[in-house]
Design an enzyme around this catalytic site. Structure first.
Site, PDB file in Angstrom:
ATOM      1  N   ASP A  89       0.815  -1.223   0.000  1.00 21.09           N
ATOM      2  CA  ASP A  89       0.000   0.000   0.000  1.00 21.09           C
ATOM      3  C   ASP A  89       0.847   1.272   0.000  1.00 21.09           C
ATOM      4  O   ASP A  89       0.421   2.308   0.500  1.00 21.09           O
ATOM      5  CB  ASP A  89      -0.948   0.024   1.224  1.00 21.09           C
ATOM      6  CG  ASP A  89      -1.747  -1.250   1.335  1.00 21.09           C
ATOM      7  OD1 ASP A  89      -2.276  -1.691   0.318  1.00 21.09           O
ATOM      8  OD2 ASP A  89      -1.818  -1.812   2.441  1.00 21.09           O
ATOM      9  N   LYS A 135       2.265   2.216  -5.214  1.00 21.20           N
ATOM     10  CA  LYS A 135       2.934   1.754  -6.434  1.00 21.20           C
ATOM     11  C   LYS A 135       2.098   2.037  -7.683  1.00 21.20           C
ATOM     12  O   LYS A 135       2.633   2.442  -8.709  1.00 21.20           O
ATOM     13  CB  LYS A 135       3.218   0.244  -6.337  1.00 21.20           C
ATOM     14  CG  LYS A 135       4.191  -0.114  -5.232  1.00 21.20           C
ATOM     15  CD  LYS A 135       4.334  -1.610  -5.061  1.00 21.20           C
ATOM     16  CE  LYS A 135       3.109  -2.285  -4.496  1.00 21.20           C
ATOM     17  NZ  LYS A 135       2.763  -1.968  -3.110  1.00 21.20           N
ATOM     18  N   GLY A 157      -4.251  -4.107  -4.456  1.00 20.37           N
ATOM     19  CA  GLY A 157      -5.214  -3.085  -4.869  1.00 20.37           C
ATOM     20  C   GLY A 157      -4.416  -1.852  -5.248  1.00 20.37           C
ATOM     21  O   GLY A 157      -3.946  -1.131  -4.378  1.00 20.37           O
ATOM     22  N   HIS A 158      -4.192  -1.655  -6.533  1.00 19.82           N
ATOM     23  CA  HIS A 158      -3.386  -0.526  -6.983  1.00 19.82           C
ATOM     24  C   HIS A 158      -4.311   0.618  -7.397  1.00 19.82           C
ATOM     25  O   HIS A 158      -5.073   0.506  -8.352  1.00 19.82           O
ATOM     26  CB  HIS A 158      -2.458  -0.952  -8.127  1.00 19.82           C
ATOM     27  CG  HIS A 158      -1.371  -1.881  -7.678  1.00 19.82           C
ATOM     28  ND1 HIS A 158      -0.481  -2.489  -8.515  1.00 19.82           N
ATOM     29  CD2 HIS A 158      -1.028  -2.292  -6.425  1.00 19.82           C
ATOM     30  CE1 HIS A 158       0.364  -3.234  -7.808  1.00 19.82           C
ATOM     31  NE2 HIS A 158       0.038  -3.128  -6.550  1.00 19.82           N
ATOM     32  N   GLN A 168       2.240  -5.792  -3.335  1.00 17.68           N
ATOM     33  CA  GLN A 168       2.527  -5.909  -1.897  1.00 17.68           C
ATOM     34  C   GLN A 168       3.836  -5.156  -1.589  1.00 17.68           C
ATOM     35  O   GLN A 168       4.174  -4.228  -2.302  1.00 17.68           O
ATOM     36  CB  GLN A 168       2.593  -7.365  -1.432  1.00 17.68           C
ATOM     37  CG  GLN A 168       1.249  -8.083  -1.439  1.00 17.68           C
ATOM     38  CD  GLN A 168       0.844  -8.629  -2.792  1.00 17.68           C
ATOM     39  OE1 GLN A 168       1.608  -9.277  -3.466  1.00 17.68           O
ATOM     40  NE2 GLN A 168      -0.381  -8.362  -3.202  1.00 17.68           N
TER      41      GLN A 168
HETATM   42  P1  IMP Z   1      -2.599 -12.792   1.314  1.00 21.95           P
HETATM   43  O1  IMP Z   1      -1.512 -12.444   0.373  1.00 21.95           O
HETATM   44  O2  IMP Z   1      -3.947 -12.356   0.838  1.00 21.95           O
HETATM   45  O3  IMP Z   1      -2.573 -14.218   1.737  1.00 21.95           O
HETATM   46  O4  IMP Z   1      -2.351 -11.959   2.672  1.00 21.95           O
HETATM   47  C1  IMP Z   1      -1.195 -12.166   3.484  1.00 21.95           C
HETATM   48  C2  IMP Z   1      -0.820 -10.884   4.220  1.00 21.95           C
HETATM   49  O5  IMP Z   1      -0.388  -9.902   3.278  1.00 21.95           O
HETATM   50  C3  IMP Z   1      -1.992 -10.228   4.978  1.00 21.95           C
HETATM   51  O6  IMP Z   1      -1.468  -9.578   6.132  1.00 21.95           O
HETATM   52  C4  IMP Z   1      -2.515  -9.187   4.005  1.00 21.95           C
HETATM   53  O7  IMP Z   1      -3.169  -8.129   4.647  1.00 21.95           O
HETATM   54  C5  IMP Z   1      -1.212  -8.743   3.365  1.00 21.95           C
HETATM   55  N1  IMP Z   1      -1.407  -8.256   1.994  1.00 21.95           N
HETATM   56  C6  IMP Z   1      -1.632  -9.001   0.881  1.00 21.95           C
HETATM   57  N2  IMP Z   1      -1.719  -8.213  -0.196  1.00 21.95           N
HETATM   58  C7  IMP Z   1      -1.552  -6.957   0.244  1.00 21.95           C
HETATM   59  C8  IMP Z   1      -1.497  -5.693  -0.420  1.00 21.95           C
HETATM   60  O8  IMP Z   1      -1.621  -5.586  -1.649  1.00 21.95           O
HETATM   61  N3  IMP Z   1      -1.308  -4.600   0.368  1.00 21.95           N
HETATM   62  C9  IMP Z   1      -1.120  -4.706   1.708  1.00 21.95           C
HETATM   63  N4  IMP Z   1      -1.123  -5.855   2.371  1.00 21.95           N
HETATM   64  C10 IMP Z   1      -1.352  -6.983   1.640  1.00 21.95           C
END
Ligand code: IMP
Length: 423
Positions: A13, A16, A40-41, A224
């Protein structure tokens, strides 16, 4: 021509999407290399706010080809929704959208497995976005996955059925209360697959190889952040892919030596969504203000993000692991009006002062050591030139550059494409 790389240095977040959108005019190809619809971009331009999950952030520029690389995991249902959401722009985006045959598919049962796994963990849950990311990457490394290229084979549905059956048995094994109607989920899935099949599937590593030979400019877009990396992040509270620079090589088939600039994006403070350690997290009015002014809610899940001071120990680690050559600081405008700012420059780790990120950063082991700095009052959001930046902000930037030993080339002062100051 070399490949430039853009990635997040914190827990995701960082902004990017906005920066890729700003930089796309300099590139022929924007290529996403890992992650999936957990991302979520957010892009803002001409009064429009748009959130992308799987589609690369260069999609709004006619000059750029957008590639979903082999390292990405694709949920056809979410992908179809993303395409549907683009329909309002009345442009054919699909002609500039290419998909790697080697990208893996997220099945409905992957999402269910994610939910079952999280439910079974209770208090120890990861805080996953529940988009099926972990189970899909598990099937990839377990050599069971279904890839985009499989959709071109006549027997792919047999493979699907076998895998979905296995997943159902695994869901039963978790023994949690999970209500679902697989027939409905599958109807939606197979409809979305037909839409996906209308797009161009390519052998993307060959495409990128030829593009480099033909002097095309390529920007690899990460998702991420580095602290969510499966190897280097705050394991197990991480995502299931390599979000760091090496992930661009494996997620696109680009050779390490081909990487030129590495753009590292960070916020002027720190946020985290989901569970896991966060040494500089704030539970006071400063943290509350960051969340409110910075609109810190997950772009994918809507969950409130945890907020805290900038952590230079963690940031320095991310700069090193990625070999960052240029930094971009986001959301400095959110800190306007703070009477003082704190920056964590070291940790007290089990009674010892350290400046590197240790194996374990849980609160019982780590207390941040802060340097206090003067805040700035000025509203930055209307500024468009580096000469306008207030002195206290310039001091903040200079301090960070000295600590991180990398120049900060962009200061973002608002969500819109135009609110971007180049230094
Ligand atoms: P997952 O990738 O959905 O399994 O989530 C694993 C961890 O990464 C969790 O703490 C999510 O909140 C975090 N996470 C996954 N994708 C994002 C992102 O795009 N932005 C921020 N945190 C993320």
């Amino acid at each position: 021509m070399a490949v430039d790389l853009l990635l997040g240095l914190q827990w995701g977040d960082e902004g990017k999407g906005k920066i890729v959108d700003v930089l796309t005019k300099n590139y022929d190809i924007i290529a996403r290399f890992q992650g999936g619809p957990n991302a979520g971009h957010t892009l803002e331009f001409d009064g429009i706010k748009h959130v992308l999950h799987t589609i690369p952030s260069g999609i709004f520029h006619d000059n750029a080809v957008n590639l979903v690389g082999n390292g990405v995991v694709i949920d056809p249902v979410i992908f179809k929704k993303e395409l549907d959401n683009l329909a309002k722009f009345n442009r054919d985006f699909t002609k500039n959208l290419l998909i790697s045959r080697k990208a893996h598919l997220i099945l409905p049962t992957h999402r269910l497995l994610d939910a079952a796994s999280e439910a079974s963990k209770g208090k120890a849950k990861i805080g996953s976005t529940l988009k099926g990311i972990g189970p899909t990457y598990m099937d990839k490394t377990g050599r069971n996955g279904i890839r985009v290229g499989d959709l071109e084979l006549s027997n792919w549905q047999d493979k699907y059925r076998n895998l979905a059956n296995k997943h159902e048995a695994m869901i039963d094994f978790y023994n949690v209360d999970l209500q679902y109607n697989l027939a409905e989920l599958e109807a939606e899935f197979f409809e979305a697959i037909e839409v996906l099949k209308t797009l161009q599937f390519i052998d993307s590593e060959e495409y990128l190889h030829q593009a480099q030979k033909n002097n095309k400019t390529i920007l690899a877009e990460g998702a991420q952040g580095s602290l969510l990396d499966i190897d280097f992040g705050t394991y197990p509270f991480v995502t299931s892919s390599n979000t760091t620079a090496a992930g661009a090589c494996t997620g696109l088939g680009v050779a390490p030596g081909a990487i030129n600039e590495v753009f590292g994006i960070f916020k002027a403070y720190t946020t985290r969504v989901g569970s896991g350690p966060f040494p500089t997290e704030l539970f006071d009015s400063y943290g509350e203000t960051m969340g409110r002014v910075g609109n810190e809610f997950g772009a994918t899940t809507g969950r409130p993000r945890r907020c805290g001071w900038l952590d230079l120990v963690a940031l320095k680690y991310a700069v090193q692991v990625n070999g960052v050559t240029q930094l971009m600081m986001m959301k400095g405008d959110v800190l306007s009006g703070f009477d003082k700012l704190k920056v964590c420059t070291a940790y007290n780790y089990k009674g010892e002062k350290i400046t590197h990120l240790p194996y374990n950063i849980e609160a019982e082991n780590v207390t941040p050591i802060y340097t206090e700095m003067e805040g700035w009052k000025e509203d930055l959001t209307k500024m468009n030139d580096a000469s306008q930046l207030p002195k206290a902000l310039n001091n903040y930037i200079a301090f960070l550059e000295k600590e991180l030993e990398v120049p900060i080339k962009i200061v973002s002062v608002g969500p819109d494409r135009t609110q971007t100051i180049h230094r």
